[in-house]
Design a protein around this motif. Structure first.
Motif, mmCIF file in Angstrom:
data_model
loop_
_atom_site.group_PDB
_atom_site.id
_atom_site.type_symbol
_atom_site.label_atom_id
_atom_site.label_comp_id
_atom_site.label_asym_id
_atom_site.label_seq_id
_atom_site.Cartn_x
_atom_site.Cartn_y
_atom_site.Cartn_z
ATOM 1 N N VAL A 300 -4.340 -1.752 3.529
ATOM 2 C CA VAL A 300 -4.933 -2.834 4.311
ATOM 3 C C VAL A 300 -6.342 -2.459 4.763
ATOM 4 O O VAL A 300 -7.241 -3.312 4.809
ATOM 5 N N ALA A 301 -6.559 -1.183 5.083
ATOM 6 C CA ALA A 301 -7.908 -0.740 5.458
ATOM 7 C C ALA A 301 -8.890 -0.988 4.306
ATOM 8 O O ALA A 301 -10.033 -1.402 4.524
ATOM 9 N N VAL A 302 -8.429 -0.745 3.080
ATOM 10 C CA VAL A 302 -9.272 -1.011 1.908
ATOM 11 C C VAL A 302 -9.543 -2.502 1.770
ATOM 12 O O VAL A 302 -10.683 -2.932 1.524
ATOM 13 N N LEU A 303 -8.501 -3.305 1.938
ATOM 14 C CA LEU A 303 -8.678 -4.753 1.826
ATOM 15 C C LEU A 303 -9.589 -5.290 2.924
ATOM 16 O O LEU A 303 -10.417 -6.181 2.678
ATOM 17 N N ASP A 304 -9.448 -4.763 4.146
ATOM 18 C CA ASP A 304 -10.299 -5.241 5.239
ATOM 19 C C ASP A 304 -11.765 -4.952 4.958
ATOM 20 O O ASP A 304 -12.660 -5.715 5.357
ATOM 21 N N LYS A 305 -12.039 -3.861 4.242
ATOM 22 C CA LYS A 305 -13.420 -3.521 3.883
ATOM 23 C C LYS A 305 -13.938 -4.429 2.765
ATOM 24 O O LYS A 305 -15.058 -4.939 2.831
ATOM 25 N N ASN A 306 -13.111 -4.630 1.742
ATOM 26 C CA ASN A 306 -13.557 -5.395 0.569
ATOM 27 C C ASN A 306 -13.357 -6.892 0.700
ATOM 28 O O ASN A 306 -14.023 -7.670 -0.001
ATOM 29 N N ASP A 307 -12.453 -7.301 1.554
ATOM 30 C CA ASP A 307 -12.095 -8.715 1.683
ATOM 31 C C ASP A 307 -11.939 -9.072 3.162
ATOM 32 O O ASP A 307 -10.845 -9.356 3.638
ATOM 33 N N PRO A 308 -13.031 -9.037 3.910
ATOM 34 C CA PRO A 308 -12.934 -9.294 5.355
ATOM 35 C C PRO A 308 -12.444 -10.699 5.692
ATOM 36 O O PRO A 308 -11.948 -10.930 6.792
ATOM 37 N N GLN A 309 -12.568 -11.635 4.754
ATOM 38 C CA GLN A 309 -12.083 -12.999 5.010
ATOM 39 C C GLN A 309 -10.568 -13.111 4.875
ATOM 40 O O GLN A 309 -9.981 -14.147 5.141
ATOM 41 N N LYS A 310 -9.941 -12.026 4.422
ATOM 42 C CA LYS A 310 -8.480 -11.937 4.281
ATOM 43 C C LYS A 310 -7.931 -13.011 3.342
ATOM 44 O O LYS A 310 -6.886 -13.618 3.588
ATOM 45 N N LYS A 311 -8.636 -13.201 2.234
ATOM 46 C CA LYS A 311 -8.146 -14.129 1.221
ATOM 47 C C LYS A 311 -7.034 -13.505 0.381
ATOM 48 O O LYS A 311 -6.199 -14.219 -0.168
ATOM 49 N N ILE A 312 -7.049 -12.188 0.273
ATOM 50 C CA ILE A 312 -6.107 -11.482 -0.604
ATOM 51 C C ILE A 312 -4.947 -10.921 0.217
ATOM 52 O O ILE A 312 -5.162 -10.221 1.208
ATOM 53 N N GLY A 313 -3.740 -11.225 -0.210
ATOM 54 C CA GLY A 313 -2.560 -10.673 0.445
ATOM 55 C C GLY A 313 -2.157 -9.341 -0.172
ATOM 56 O O GLY A 313 -2.545 -9.009 -1.301
ATOM 57 N N PHE A 314 -1.389 -8.586 0.582
ATOM 58 C CA PHE A 314 -0.845 -7.310 0.099
ATOM 59 C C PHE A 314 0.647 -7.531 -0.113
ATOM 60 O O PHE A 314 1.407 -7.673 0.842
ATOM 61 N N TYR A 315 1.068 -7.591 -1.390
ATOM 62 C CA TYR A 315 2.420 -7.992 -1.746
ATOM 63 C C TYR A 315 3.245 -6.780 -2.169
ATOM 64 O O TYR A 315 3.007 -6.208 -3.236
ATOM 65 N N VAL A 316 4.201 -6.409 -1.334
ATOM 66 C CA VAL A 316 5.089 -5.289 -1.667
ATOM 67 C C VAL A 316 6.238 -5.866 -2.491
ATOM 68 O O VAL A 316 7.344 -6.090 -1.989
ATOM 69 N N ASP A 317 5.968 -6.127 -3.776
ATOM 70 C CA ASP A 317 6.938 -6.909 -4.543
ATOM 71 C C ASP A 317 8.001 -6.064 -5.248
ATOM 72 O O ASP A 317 8.783 -6.601 -6.039
ATOM 73 N N GLU A 318 8.041 -4.769 -4.945
ATOM 74 C CA GLU A 318 9.216 -3.942 -5.249
ATOM 75 C C GLU A 318 9.336 -2.885 -4.158
ATOM 76 O O GLU A 318 8.386 -2.121 -3.931
ATOM 77 N N TRP A 319 10.490 -2.864 -3.513
ATOM 78 C CA TRP A 319 10.746 -1.844 -2.500
ATOM 79 C C TRP A 319 12.256 -1.734 -2.312
ATOM 80 O O TRP A 319 13.016 -2.598 -2.736
ATOM 81 N N GLY A 320 12.680 -0.665 -1.674
ATOM 82 C CA GLY A 320 14.100 -0.476 -1.389
ATOM 83 C C GLY A 320 14.535 0.950 -1.657
ATOM 84 O O GLY A 320 13.729 1.812 -2.011
ATOM 85 N N THR A 321 15.811 1.210 -1.477
ATOM 86 C CA THR A 321 16.357 2.546 -1.711
ATOM 87 C C THR A 321 16.686 2.737 -3.181
ATOM 88 O O THR A 321 17.073 1.796 -3.880
ATOM 89 N N TRP A 322 16.546 3.972 -3.628
ATOM 90 C CA TRP A 322 16.871 4.314 -5.020
ATOM 91 C C TRP A 322 17.601 5.649 -4.995
ATOM 92 O O TRP A 322 17.033 6.676 -4.640
ATOM 93 N N TYR A 323 18.880 5.599 -5.367
ATOM 94 C CA TYR A 323 19.724 6.798 -5.364
ATOM 95 C C TYR A 323 20.145 7.138 -6.791
ATOM 96 O O TYR A 323 19.878 6.390 -7.743
ATOM 97 N N ASP A 324 20.853 8.255 -6.932
ATOM 98 C CA ASP A 324 21.466 8.579 -8.215
ATOM 99 C C ASP A 324 22.479 7.491 -8.557
ATOM 100 O O ASP A 324 23.202 6.996 -7.684
ATOM 101 N N VAL A 325 22.552 7.123 -9.839
ATOM 102 C CA VAL A 325 23.453 6.042 -10.236
ATOM 103 C C VAL A 325 24.902 6.447 -10.026
ATOM 104 O O VAL A 325 25.245 7.636 -10.009
ATOM 105 N N GLU A 326 25.738 5.453 -9.852
ATOM 106 C CA GLU A 326 27.168 5.675 -9.668
ATOM 107 C C GLU A 326 27.750 6.372 -10.896
ATOM 108 O O GLU A 326 27.493 5.969 -12.044
ATOM 109 N N ALA A 327 28.540 7.412 -10.655
ATOM 110 C CA ALA A 327 29.162 8.152 -11.756
ATOM 111 C C ALA A 327 30.005 7.219 -12.614
ATOM 112 O O ALA A 327 30.717 6.346 -12.102
#
Length: 515
Positions: A300-327
């Motif tokens: 967001v600090a980078v976006l605030d510098k490059n896009d002060p008008q806040k036209k661009i969103g920051f989309y966390v379009d993959e997140w969550g826990t990732w464990y070893d697969v079920e045996a």
């Protein structure tokens, strides 16, 4: 709104833990200074052609004995509607950059069978394509986030897919869509140009991808009232180079994506178990997921510098826990159990997203059904709801709510092996129903914490809502015991002019405030 990030305490951790055990956490909510609106798309979902995430988990086909509508399971769709799912991302993920949309239209019996080279090397029937996906989002009342193929596709292919989905009039592609059963244009809210261009999407450098993005975006055209917002494929982890380059070099970009997964061990070859884990991995999972705060701040600090008008969103379009697969399961299907720990992880991330609502306008947990941190798990005709599902449902009032500043004082600390994280995470907002909602998370798996709640300028007589907790850190639902863990009603009243909430150990709580 203040959401605390993990703090390394090299010295004195035991003394701090001892002192904090007797401290009473104070939370003050300033209702007179509303913040940004929490975009409902922060609660977006993700369905990739991966394992049984779509086939069986969601799609069984119209001929199935499992009750369905247009091939989509009635039980799963019904459960997802309870979450008010605002947005679904499809068809990937890594799968998107090998997906050719023309393979998924027309009579299903005539569609080519391909190999899903990313996920298990299994046949991909293409039974679920563009029309089927839009049937699903229409049933859910959700918006569509379509991920285009940059890796093995062409600008023409992406342009024609958008035209096929959105065009009107007498164009050949509009008539083909009508011939395939949908005369009216589909509503495509978002269209991403590629996925993980730094990795499975082509192993590209940011500048090279930015040029390709502009090339593709130039030819993606649609009527103004149905033109999708375009998403650029951004970075992951601590690298802000992608956000910096794309926010300066791409055009017509509504948002830049970002991916971050929580691994207990921080090691991809041995991530940690989904169940039966030690307390050290409860702690490391909580600590690692709280890094999301720092990742967002840096970008967001980078976006605030490059896009002060806040036209661009920051989309966390993959997140969550990732464990070893079920045996005993296909390693390429990424199936893992879902426990109370996952609900705590989800809620901690929600509180972080709320704190950055002015830039974080979309997130998509990975994934919706049967894959990674899923809402729902199925086995043939059976279905169960996970603790993560319950966390999402508890947080429904925060969709499109107005964030409110939260100040935590005298917070506790939970830690192991000389390290610590904040004991309580909190978020507050005024929902569309006019009520103030407060979300609380207790990261300590052993001790309950008393929290005093104050809304300056207005009294608090009581709170009412739900709490999700259990005796075991890895409490989870099974097909034999599908309701082993579920939310319980919670209420508390003020005493002596003081509103105190006892937040149980390892708990997620959402309450509405009564004046």
């Amino acid at each position: 709104m203040n959401v605390f990030k993990p703090t390394a305490l090299a010295f004195g951790i035991l003394a701090m833990l001892s002192a904090s055990a007797f401290a009473q956490v104070s939370i003050s909510i300033d209702t007179a200074k509303p913040g940004a609106v929490i975009n409902k798309n922060v609660y977006g979902q993700f369905a990739e052609h991966l394992g049984t995430g779509i086939y069986e988990g969601l799609w069984v086909g119209p001929e199935s004995k499992i009750p369905n509508t247009k091939g989509w399971r009635n039980d799963v769709v019904g459960a997802l509607k309870e979450l008010h799912v605002p947005l679904v991302r499809w068809p990937g993920g890594c799968f998107a950059d090998e997906y050719h949309w023309r393979d998924g239209i027309g009579a299903r019996k005539n569609r080519p069978v391909k190999v899903n080279t990313n996920w298990g090397g299994v046949p991909e029937s293409n039974a679920v394509g563009t029309h089927e996906f839009f049937d699903l989002v229409e049933m859910l009342g959700a918006d569509a986030y379509v991920n285009g193929n940059l890796g093995t596709g062409t600008p023409q292919e992406s342009a024609e897919w958008v035209e096929y989905m959105t065009s009107t009039g007498k164009s050949t592609l509009a008539e083909l869509r009508a011939k395939n059963g949908h005369p009216q244009p589909f509503k495509v809210a978002y269209f991403a140009i590629g996925n993980e261009a730094w990795g499975c999407g082509g192993n590209m450098k940011p500048a090279y991808y930015a040029n390709l993005y502009n090339h593709y975006a130039t030819f993606i055209k649609a009527p103004k009232d149905v033109r999708p917002k375009l998403i650029a494929s951004g970075g992951n982890d601590y690298d802000t180079t992608w956000t910096d380059t794309l926010s300066k070099e791409t055009r017509d970009t509504d948002g830049i994506s970002f991916h971050y997964y929580t691994l207990p061990t921080d090691k991809w070859d041995k991530k940690g178990a989904a169940v039966g884990f030690p307390e050290s991995e409860w702690y490391s999972t909580v600590s690692n997921t709280l890094r999301m705060e720092e990742h967002i701040k840096r970008n967001v600090a980078v976006l605030d510098k490059n896009d002060p008008q806040k036209k661009i969103g920051f989309y966390v379009d993959e997140w969550g826990t990732w464990y070893d697969v079920e045996a005993g399961t296909n390693p390429g299907f990424l199936f893992q159990r879902n426990t109370l720990r996952d609900a705590v992880v989800a809620a901690l991330n929600f509180n972080i997203f709320h704190a950055h609502a002015d830039r974080v306008r979309m997130t998509n947990i990975a994934q919706m059904v049967n894959v990674l941190q899923a809402m729902i798990i199925t086995d043939k005709d059976k279905m169960l709801l996970t603790p993560t599902y319950h966390a999402y449902k508890m947080y429904v009032p925060f969709q499109d709510a107005t964030s409110l500043p939260v100040t935590l004082s005298n917070n506790t600390t939970y830690g192991v092996n000389g390290r610590g994280v904040p004991g309580i995470s909190a978020s507050a907002a005024r929902a569309r129903d006019g009520k103030v909602y407060v979300a609380l998370v207790n990261t300590n798996p052993h001790d309950a914490t008393d929290v005093t709640l104050d809304l300056p300028g207005r009294g608090v007589s009581s709170v009412r809502g739900q709490v999700l907790t259990a005796d075991a850190m890895d409490a989870h639902n099974t097909f034999d015991k599908p309701q082993a863990i579920k939310p319980a009603p919670f209420s508390a009243s003020a005493a002596g002019g003081k509103m105190t909430i006892k937040v149980p150990a390892k708990a997620v709580m959402v309450v509405s405030v009564e004046g």
